[in-house]
Design a protein around this motif. Structure first.
Motif, PDB file in Angstrom:
ATOM      1  N   VAL A 244       2.645  -6.694  12.841  1.00 16.32           N
ATOM      2  CA  VAL A 244       4.451  -6.748  12.202  1.00 16.32           C
ATOM      3  C   VAL A 244       3.993  -5.688  11.378  1.00 16.32           C
ATOM      4  N   TYR A 245       5.231  -4.443  11.624  1.00 13.71           N
ATOM      5  CA  TYR A 245       5.271  -3.462  11.013  1.00 13.71           C
ATOM      6  C   TYR A 245       6.790  -3.322  10.564  1.00 13.71           C
ATOM      7  N   LEU A 246       6.616  -2.950   9.560  1.00 12.74           N
ATOM      8  CA  LEU A 246       8.065  -2.413   9.132  1.00 12.74           C
ATOM      9  C   LEU A 246       8.373  -0.816   9.505  1.00 12.74           C
ATOM     10  N   VAL A 247       9.291  -0.061   9.489  1.00 13.12           N
ATOM     11  CA  VAL A 247       8.742   1.225   9.718  1.00 13.12           C
ATOM     12  C   VAL A 247      10.261   2.309   9.317  1.00 13.12           C
ATOM     13  N   GLY A 248      10.459   3.072   9.729  1.00 16.67           N
ATOM     14  CA  GLY A 248      11.197   3.665   8.468  1.00 16.67           C
ATOM     15  C   GLY A 248      11.970   3.595   7.832  1.00 16.67           C
ATOM     16  N   MET A 249      13.532   3.714   7.400  1.00 13.27           N
ATOM     17  CA  MET A 249      14.275   3.664   6.077  1.00 13.27           C
ATOM     18  C   MET A 249      13.413   2.485   5.725  1.00 13.27           C
ATOM     19  N   LYS A 250      13.061   0.600   6.595  1.00 12.97           N
ATOM     20  CA  LYS A 250      12.837  -0.515   6.137  1.00 12.97           C
ATOM     21  C   LYS A 250      11.015  -0.383   5.241  1.00 12.97           C
ATOM     22  N   SER A 251      10.768   0.693   5.909  1.00 17.09           N
ATOM     23  CA  SER A 251       9.825   0.498   4.994  1.00 17.09           C
ATOM     24  C   SER A 251       9.516   0.857   3.556  1.00 17.09           C
ATOM     25  N   TYR A 252      10.280   2.033   3.829  1.00 17.30           N
ATOM     26  CA  TYR A 252      10.663   2.323   1.870  1.00 17.30           C
ATOM     27  C   TYR A 252      10.975   1.307   0.952  1.00 17.30           C
ATOM     28  N   GLY A 253      11.846   0.036   1.877  1.00 15.49           N
ATOM     29  CA  GLY A 253      12.770  -0.880   1.027  1.00 15.49           C
ATOM     30  C   GLY A 253      13.856  -0.342   0.196  1.00 15.49           C
TER      31      GLY A 253
ATOM     32  N   ALA B 246       1.064  -1.086  -0.310  1.00 14.07           N
ATOM     33  CA  ALA B 246      -0.041  -0.565   0.124  1.00 14.07           C
ATOM     34  C   ALA B 246       0.958   1.117  -0.011  1.00 14.07           C
ATOM     35  N   LEU B 247       2.192   1.256   0.483  1.00 12.51           N
ATOM     36  CA  LEU B 247       3.120   1.745   0.399  1.00 12.51           C
ATOM     37  C   LEU B 247       3.606   2.241  -1.032  1.00 12.51           C
ATOM     38  N   ALA B 248       3.944   1.107  -1.283  1.00  9.40           N
ATOM     39  CA  ALA B 248       4.713   1.213  -2.403  1.00  9.40           C
ATOM     40  C   ALA B 248       4.774   2.273  -3.904  1.00  9.40           C
ATOM     41  N   PRO B 249       3.136   2.756  -4.053  1.00 11.14           N
ATOM     42  CA  PRO B 249       2.478   3.796  -5.312  1.00 11.14           C
ATOM     43  C   PRO B 249       3.318   4.771  -4.788  1.00 11.14           C
ATOM     44  N   LEU B 250       3.089   5.133  -3.218  1.00  9.27           N
ATOM     45  CA  LEU B 250       3.638   6.645  -3.314  1.00  9.27           C
ATOM     46  C   LEU B 250       5.116   6.794  -3.153  1.00  9.27           C
ATOM     47  N   ILE B 251       5.851   6.015  -3.428  1.00 13.27           N
ATOM     48  CA  ILE B 251       7.347   6.473  -3.045  1.00 13.27           C
ATOM     49  C   ILE B 251       8.198   5.732  -4.291  1.00 13.27           C
ATOM     50  N   ASP B 252       7.581   4.627  -5.504  1.00  8.60           N
ATOM     51  CA  ASP B 252       7.708   4.322  -6.961  1.00  8.60           C
ATOM     52  C   ASP B 252       8.769   5.519  -7.648  1.00  8.60           C
ATOM     53  N   PRO B 253       9.864   5.156  -7.898  1.00  4.01           N
ATOM     54  CA  PRO B 253      10.572   5.851  -8.764  1.00  4.01           C
ATOM     55  C   PRO B 253      10.071   5.627 -10.033  1.00  4.01           C
ATOM     56  N   ASN B 254       9.333   5.202 -10.149  1.00  8.59           N
ATOM     57  CA  ASN B 254       9.406   4.176 -12.008  1.00  8.59           C
ATOM     58  C   ASN B 254       8.120   5.270 -11.744  1.00  8.59           C
ATOM     59  N   VAL B 255       6.986   5.955 -10.778  1.00  9.86           N
ATOM     60  CA  VAL B 255       5.630   6.090 -11.912  1.00  9.86           C
ATOM     61  C   VAL B 255       5.263   7.562 -10.688  1.00  9.86           C
ATOM     62  N   HIS B 256       5.588   7.798  -9.194  1.00  5.43           N
ATOM     63  CA  HIS B 256       5.581   9.112  -9.236  1.00  5.43           C
ATOM     64  C   HIS B 256       6.324  10.067  -9.824  1.00  5.43           C
ATOM     65  N   SER B 257       5.535  11.195  -9.636  1.00  6.94           N
ATOM     66  CA  SER B 257       5.972  12.863 -10.198  1.00  6.94           C
ATOM     67  C   SER B 257       5.698  13.604  -9.348  1.00  6.94           C
ATOM     68  N   CYS B 258       5.198  14.850  -9.537  1.00  3.57           N
ATOM     69  CA  CYS B 258       5.822  16.128  -8.803  1.00  3.57           C
ATOM     70  C   CYS B 258       5.398  15.668  -7.535  1.00  3.57           C
ATOM     71  N   GLY B 259       5.105  16.686  -6.041  1.00  4.29           N
ATOM     72  CA  GLY B 259       4.034  16.610  -4.940  1.00  4.29           C
ATOM     73  C   GLY B 259       5.437  16.419  -4.081  1.00  4.29           C
ATOM     74  N   THR B 260       4.429  16.029  -3.162  1.00  5.60           N
ATOM     75  CA  THR B 260       5.319  14.747  -1.577  1.00  5.60           C
ATOM     76  C   THR B 260       4.617  14.077  -1.462  1.00  5.60           C
ATOM     77  N   VAL B 261       5.035  12.652  -0.837  1.00 10.80           N
ATOM     78  CA  VAL B 261       3.854  11.699  -0.720  1.00 10.80           C
ATOM     79  C   VAL B 261       3.184  12.015   0.589  1.00 10.80           C
ATOM     80  N   TYR B 262       2.303  11.690   0.502  1.00  8.34           N
ATOM     81  CA  TYR B 262       1.235  11.474   1.543  1.00  8.34           C
ATOM     82  C   TYR B 262       0.833  11.413   2.521  1.00  8.34           C
ATOM     83  N   ALA B 263       0.881  11.957   3.178  1.00 11.56           N
ATOM     84  CA  ALA B 263       0.678  11.084   5.269  1.00 11.56           C
ATOM     85  C   ALA B 263       0.061   9.750   4.994  1.00 11.56           C
ATOM     86  N   HIS B 264       0.878   8.432   5.371  1.00 10.35           N
ATOM     87  CA  HIS B 264       0.416   7.069   6.026  1.00 10.35           C
ATOM     88  C   HIS B 264       0.872   7.139   7.222  1.00 10.35           C
TER      89      HIS B 264
END
Length: 453
Positions: free
Chosen positions: A366-375, A336-354
Motif C-alpha cells: 500500500v502506497y500513498l503517492v503524489g499530493m496525498k503523500s504530503y498530507g 518517514a517522509l514527514a520530517p522532510l516536508i514538515d513546515p514546523n521544522v525544515h529550513s533551507c534547501g530542498t526535499v531530498y529524493a525519496h
C-alpha cells in the motif's frame, strides 16, 4: 489461496501521479487498473483549468508516460512554456489516459481498501491475502476487485482546509457557504468576474494559491475603473521577509514572480494585509448581504462581500481506515517522509529524493503517492510525484535496485523556514533559524505564471 502476483495493481486516481504510475506499471508489463471517481482523466486539474502552473512543461511530463505516448503520434509541448491546468489536461493527461485505454475506469469512487477476509485487527495469515478494493459505480452499485498492490494517488483537491484557524470550520462558516469559495476564482468567466468586481473581498491564506488570487484580484481592480474592488488579505502570521516567497532567489522563476505579484498588489494599494488574524467566526451583517470575520482575540473586521479561503488541503483517509498505515500525527503524511516536508521544522534547501522506502507502511503493498503523500504539507511539485511512482512501481515489480536508486533535485524556493516559524503570528525572518531577507525586487511588470502545482 489467490496468487497475488497474477492480480492487478490498482491505482486510485487518474490525475498526473496516478496516470504516471499506470504508465510505469504498463512499461514493466504488470497488470493494472486505474479507478477514477470523475467522468474523465484529470478531473481535479480541470477544476483549476484557468490557473497557470509555475512549472514548465519540462517538469510536467513523466518519462514512462512519454514513452507510452510516443507511438501515438503525440508531440511533446515546448519544454520551456508554462501551461495552464487546462493545457496540462488537453495536451498531456487526456492523451495519456487515452493511450492506457480500458485500463482506466471512470465514475468509480473507491469507498474502502482492506485485506481480503481480514479487517484491521486480524494478524493471522494477513500478508498472504490480497488487498481488496471496494468502489461504487453509476447508479450506486457496489463492486470489488482484488489487488496485488494499491497505489493511492487520489490527491487532496476534494478536501480543502477551512477558514477556521483551529482546523475546524469557523463558527458560521458553513452557513455562509453562498459567499465563500475555496478555490482560486476564474475571473475570465463573466459570471465569476461579476461576483468579485467592485466588491470587498477577503482572501484567507498565505501560499501560492493566495498569491494567485491576490494578483488576479489586483488586476481586476485595475481593469474596473470607478469600481472599488479591494482585497483584505488575512494572514495568521505577521509580515516578514519570507511572506512573499523567495522572489528572485526562487529557482522556479515563475513561482518567485508569483509572490512578487502578490507583494505588488499590497504595495499598490489593491490589497490590505491583516496580520496575526486567526479566524474564529464568520457572521452575517444584519441585512444578511455581507460577512464579518471575527478573530480568536475578538477583533472584528469591517464587512466584506465575498471570502476566498485558500488554506491548503488535507488527505481523505476515510476509505483507508481498515489498513495499517504509519502516518505522522501532524501532517498525516508517511512517517518517514514527514520530517522532510514538515513546515514546523525544515529550513533551507530542498526535499531530498525519496521513494518506496519513505512511502511504505506496515500494510505491505500500500502506497500513498503524489499530493496525498504530503498530507497537509504544502509545496508539492509534479516532479516529486513522478519519481515517487517510478520507485514504488519498481519495488512492486521486485526491482529493488531500481526502486532504491531515487534521484531527484527539486528547485529551491529561496525561502528559509526554521523550527517554530510556521504559522506564528509574530514570525519574522530573523527568528527560528530563518536566513533569507526580503526579495530585492519589490514590483514586477508582468507575471509569466499565475499559479502553481
Amino acid at each position: 489461496m489467490t496468487d497475488t502476483a497474477e492480480l492487478p495493481v490498482v491505482v486510485i486516481g487518474a490525475g498526473p501521479a496516478g496516470l504516471a504510475a499506470a504508465a510505469h506499471l504498463g512499461d514493466r508489463g504488470l497488470r493494472l487498473l486505474v479507478l477514477e471517481a470523475g467522468p474523465v482523466a484529470g478531473a481535479a486539474v480541470r477544476e483549476w483549468a484557468h490557473v497557470r502552473l509555475f512549472s514548465t512543461w519540462a517538469e510536467l511530463v513523466d518519462t514512462a508516460a512519454e514513452k507510452l505516448l510516443a507511438p501515438t503520434g503525440w508531440t511533446r509541448p515546448d519544454p520551456t512554456a508554462y501551461p495552464t491546468g487546462g493545457d496540462w489536461v488537453r495536451e498531456y493527461l487526456r492523451p495519456l489516459a487515452d493511450a492506457l485505454g480500458d485500463r482506466v475506469r471512470y465514475g468509480a469512487t473507491v469507498t474502502g481498501v482492506s485485506r481480503a477476509g481480514r479487517d484491521r485487527v486480524v494478524d493471522a495469515d494477513r500478508e498472504a491475502q490480497p488487498l481488496v478494493v471496494q468502489f461504487t459505480v453509476e447508479g450506486g452499485r457496489e463492486e470489488r476487485v482484488l489487488a496485488r498492490a494499491v497505489i493511492d494517488a487520489s490527491g487532496t483537491w476534494a478536501t480543502p482546509g477551512p477558514a477556521g484557524a483551529s482546523g475546524l470550520p469557523a463558527l458560521g462558516e458553513r452557513a455562509a457557504a453562498d459567499r465563500i469559495a475555496y478555490r482560486v476564482p476564474d475571473l475570465e468567466d463573466p459570471a465569476v468576474r461579476a461576483r468579485y468586481a467592485g466588491r470587498r473581498v477577503a482572501v484567507v491564506g498565505s501560499g501560492a494559491s493566495a498569491f494567485t488570487a491576490l494578483a488576479q484580484l489586483a488586476a481586476l481592480a485595475e481593469d474596473t475603473d470607478g469600481e472599488s474592488t479591494h482585497t483584505l488579505w488575512i494572514l495568521r502570521r505577521g509580515l516578514s521577509g519570507t511572506t512573499f516567497g523567495g522572489g528572485e532567489a526562487d529557482q522556479l522563476p515563475a513561482r518567485g514572480a508569483l509572490g512578487l505579484a502578490a507583494k505588488a498588489a499590497v504595495e499598490d494599494g489593491h490589497a490590505t494585509a491583516v496580520t496575526g488574524f486567526r479566524t474564529e467566526a464568520v457572521e452575517r451583517t444584519p441585512d444578511g448581504e455581507r460577512l464579518v470575520l471575527v478573530a480568536e482575540d475578538g477583533r472584528r473586521l469591517d464587512p466584506v462581500d465575498e471570502v476566498i479561503v485558500l488554506t491548503g488541503f488535507r488527505p481523505d483517509l476515510s476509505f483507508l481506515s481498515e489498513l495499517r498505515l504509519a502516518l505522522d500525527e501532524r501532517l498525516q503524511a508517511p512517517v518517514a517522509l514527514a520530517p522532510l516536508i514538515d513546515p514546523n521544522v525544515h529550513s533551507c534547501g530542498t526535499v531530498y529524493a525519496h521513494g518506496h522506502r519513505e512511502l511504505s507502511h506496515p500494510e505491505p503493498g500500500v502506497y500513498l503517492v503524489g499530493m496525498k503523500s504530503y498530507g497537509r504539507a504544502p509545496t508539492f511539485l509534479a516532479l516529486t510525484g513522478y519519481e515517487q511512482v517510478r520507485s514504488v512501481v519498481a519495488a512492486i515489480a521486485g526491482d529493488t535496485e531500481s526502486a532504491d536508486r531515487v534521484e531527484l533535485t527539486l528547485p529551491e524556493t529561496g525561502v528559509c523556514g526554521g523550527a517554530g516559524l510556521f504559522d506564528q503570528p509574530a514570525a519574522d525572518a530573523g527568528q527560528g533559524g530563518g536566513c533569507c531577507g526580503a526579495p530585492a525586487t519589490l514590483q514586477i511588470g508582468g507575471v509569466p505564471s499565475s499559479g502553481g502545482c
